[in-house]
Design a protein around this motif. Sequence first.
Motif, PDB file in Angstrom:
ATOM      1  N   MET A 144       3.527   6.494   1.591  1.00 39.64           N
ATOM      2  CA  MET A 144       3.833   6.305   3.003  1.00 39.64           C
ATOM      3  C   MET A 144       3.011   5.184   3.617  1.00 39.64           C
ATOM      4  O   MET A 144       3.496   4.401   4.427  1.00 39.64           O
ATOM      5  N   GLU A 145       1.744   5.085   3.233  1.00 33.95           N
ATOM      6  CA  GLU A 145       0.903   4.014   3.766  1.00 33.95           C
ATOM      7  C   GLU A 145       1.414   2.655   3.305  1.00 33.95           C
ATOM      8  O   GLU A 145       1.417   1.678   4.060  1.00 33.95           O
ATOM      9  N   GLY A 146       1.884   2.601   2.057  1.00 35.78           N
ATOM     10  CA  GLY A 146       2.479   1.369   1.557  1.00 35.78           C
ATOM     11  C   GLY A 146       3.732   0.989   2.322  1.00 35.78           C
ATOM     12  O   GLY A 146       3.984  -0.194   2.589  1.00 35.78           O
ATOM     13  N   ARG A 147       4.541   2.007   2.677  1.00 30.97           N
ATOM     14  CA  ARG A 147       5.746   1.753   3.464  1.00 30.97           C
ATOM     15  C   ARG A 147       5.373   1.114   4.809  1.00 30.97           C
ATOM     16  O   ARG A 147       6.030   0.186   5.276  1.00 30.97           O
ATOM     17  N   ALA A 256      13.206  -8.927   2.239  1.00 29.48           N
ATOM     18  CA  ALA A 256      13.781  -7.575   2.333  1.00 29.48           C
ATOM     19  C   ALA A 256      12.761  -6.575   1.803  1.00 29.48           C
ATOM     20  O   ALA A 256      12.044  -6.844   0.835  1.00 29.48           O
ATOM     21  N   VAL A 257      12.685  -5.416   2.472  1.00 31.57           N
ATOM     22  CA  VAL A 257      11.860  -4.304   2.022  1.00 31.57           C
ATOM     23  C   VAL A 257      12.812  -3.174   1.647  1.00 31.57           C
ATOM     24  O   VAL A 257      13.697  -2.820   2.437  1.00 31.57           O
ATOM     25  N   PHE A 258      12.633  -2.588   0.475  1.00 31.48           N
ATOM     26  CA  PHE A 258      13.573  -1.561   0.026  1.00 31.48           C
ATOM     27  C   PHE A 258      12.848  -0.500  -0.793  1.00 31.48           C
ATOM     28  O   PHE A 258      11.835  -0.761  -1.444  1.00 31.48           O
ATOM     29  N   ALA A 259      13.365   0.720  -0.707  1.00 26.86           N
ATOM     30  CA  ALA A 259      12.782   1.843  -1.450  1.00 26.86           C
ATOM     31  C   ALA A 259      13.830   2.933  -1.599  1.00 26.86           C
ATOM     32  O   ALA A 259      14.754   3.048  -0.793  1.00 26.86           O
ATOM     33  N   ASN A 268       4.793   9.422  -2.985  1.00 27.28           N
ATOM     34  CA  ASN A 268       4.441   8.534  -4.095  1.00 27.28           C
ATOM     35  C   ASN A 268       5.534   7.512  -4.388  1.00 27.28           C
ATOM     36  O   ASN A 268       5.620   6.977  -5.491  1.00 27.28           O
ATOM     37  N   THR A 269       6.369   7.260  -3.382  1.00 26.42           N
ATOM     38  CA  THR A 269       7.478   6.329  -3.573  1.00 26.42           C
ATOM     39  C   THR A 269       6.972   4.892  -3.688  1.00 26.42           C
ATOM     40  O   THR A 269       6.060   4.485  -2.976  1.00 26.42           O
ATOM     41  N   ALA A 270       7.601   4.135  -4.567  1.00 29.74           N
ATOM     42  CA  ALA A 270       7.299   2.707  -4.680  1.00 29.74           C
ATOM     43  C   ALA A 270       8.179   1.938  -3.696  1.00 29.74           C
ATOM     44  O   ALA A 270       9.391   2.157  -3.633  1.00 29.74           O
ATOM     45  N   ASN A 271       7.561   1.073  -2.905  1.00 30.99           N
ATOM     46  CA  ASN A 271       8.271   0.256  -1.929  1.00 30.99           C
ATOM     47  C   ASN A 271       8.148  -1.203  -2.353  1.00 30.99           C
ATOM     48  O   ASN A 271       7.051  -1.658  -2.715  1.00 30.99           O
TER      49      ASN A 271
END
Length: 513
Positions: A144-147, A256-259, A268-271
């Motif tokens: 989430m912090e990475g997002r 573009a930002v995508f996940a 723990n999602t990769a963005n």
Amino acid sequence: MSFSKNLDFLLNVTNTPNNVLARHLSLDPSYISRLRRGERSAPHEDYIRMIAVFFSRRCMEPYILSALSTEMNNPYISTVMDPEELSDLLFTCLSETEETSSSRVQTILSDFSMPSSKTITHRQNTESETKKETASDLRMFYGMEGRRQATLALFSLALKQPQPGTLLLFSDENSKWMLDSSSFSREWSDLLWQIILRGNKVKVIHKVSRDIDEMLDVIHQWLPFYASGSVEPYYYPRLRDGVYKRTLSVLPGTAAVFATSIGDNTENTANFMSKDRLTVDSFTNEFYSYLALCRPLIHIHAPQNPASLLTDLYTFQLRSGSLIFETDALGLITMPVSMVKSLNQRCPQEIPVSYIESQKRFSSLFEQKLSEEPVYQIIRLSSAKNIREGKAVIGASLLGSGSDIFYTTEEYILHLQNILRLLTSYDHYHVVLSLSEENSYSLYCNEEQGVMVLKEGSPPILFEITEANMVSAFWDYMYQFLQNKQYHPQLRAATIQQICTLIDELTRTEDSK
């Protein structure tokens, strides 16, 4: 614990049928059943107080107090000896639940006064530190912090563009990453305001299949930006599978930002953030392909032409279905035509003849609606003193005036007399007098047709909402206000008497001149 679970527990532990509580509250048993299942938001606090008093008299047995103490996580409850003290504790427990949809609607409405030159200037002057960039075309951010970091980095790139463009935003993932960090929310807002103030546009696709409270939180965050006229909100009208979820933010031609995530797992999602031109173009096409399947979530009626806004507002009020509307002033649709002619002599700009004719036509159509369908109008009467001193605002920004117009005493009397005529002529027309402070908006709710919110000002702004879940939340908010008033024929008679009393007082004032 939620209100519905607390209520269900109280009904079960005291072995109380729905119809018994409903009779005590003068409500329908089916409404209690829906409250119990969580299908309706918590009622007004006056009803919560009545519920607390009702159960305090039925919960004084030691075994029930012990069960309440455990269930509501309040050890003190088990020691209570007095029903009145227990009533206060139950009221607190029932009230200190998750914020209700109605209270969230109230929060949203209170923010219709937010967009102002002062607010915009503050945000315009707020500078955000530009994120460090790498030479790579692809960057990765985790969790989430990475997002949040990826989103702010994209916004910073938008601010560096030499020419204004369009920012494309979509996410159907859990909104915690946006709402759970107040510092991020502030920085996100500051950057987005700067993007808008530099002439950029924003297209955003909202997920409306969220929990209604989560959806209202998201709308609350976006509301000031909608009012700017630079943001177009949309929603996808069908259900998605809810397994694979997507976030996509695109600055066409730049980045573009995508996940993608599974369910609600965004921890723990990769963005990814890409600046590769072919990749950005691909995601731009993907966004517009999805947008073609979407519908406008909130239609913002063009503020350039106040007369057309008034026509849109009148047309909405005449749609089929029950109508509840709340206005600070007495409401333009009940204004007699003779008063419009009087206003014409005082307006800074002459009121077009076409408007006078349309007022006559819409007034006639409104009376036709009153003969067929229920209409509830919530209004605030000005005091006789304010009226005599010329401080009662007509709320006539839709008439094309660049500033407020105020009633004369004679005009206020004419308007009250017309409302009184409608009240005594049509059983379907109901007026509820409110003692609360004035709002900076007027609210119009039709359970079947949608919601309109008018923000008076220069220029006026008219919002229209048709998405079913949001319309239901606004309708519940308005209906609970009426329920709290416990509307009945005696109240109708009292309203008529109060209007007559004010007319008499104002008439005596005019006669004494």
